[in-house]
Design a protein around this motif. Structure first.
Motif: not given
Length: 101
Positions: A47-51
């Motif tokens: 999963a690619r999570i933007v923070v």
């Protein structure tokens, strides 16, 4: 849950009602959830999570704790550092990532 989550972010007094441990646990939960969701849909990539974060002093503590939890469960975290909520949403949309701001 409404005690800790606002419309776009975490809510609480830094270091008192909301700690780095909370952010780490939320990161683990999100990493586990979004990886499982991708696997269920036949996608075995992490999963690619933007923070994103704001300019408060406590933001660094929460950003890195959240990322530690995300990566502990195999998610990829993309740090935008200090930015607007709209820019986080935009990057997530055009990059097919998930938002954690």
């Amino acid at each position: 849950m409404g005690k800790y989550f606002g419309t776009d972010d975490f809510r609480g007094e830094a270091g008192i009602t909301l700690t780095a441990d909370h952010a780490y646990k939320v990161g683990r939960l999100l990493g586990c959830y979004y990886n499982a969701l991708r696997e269920r849909n036949g996608n075995n990539e992490p999963a690619r999570i933007v923070v994103g974060k704001d300019t408060r002093r406590s933001s660094c503590m929460f950003e890195y704790s959240l990322v530690a939890g995300l990566t502990a469960f195999g998610a990829d975290a993309y740090l935008l550092h200090v930015t607007t909520t709209l820019s986080v949403a935009y990057i997530a949309r055009v990059d097919d990532s998930t938002v954690a701001s």
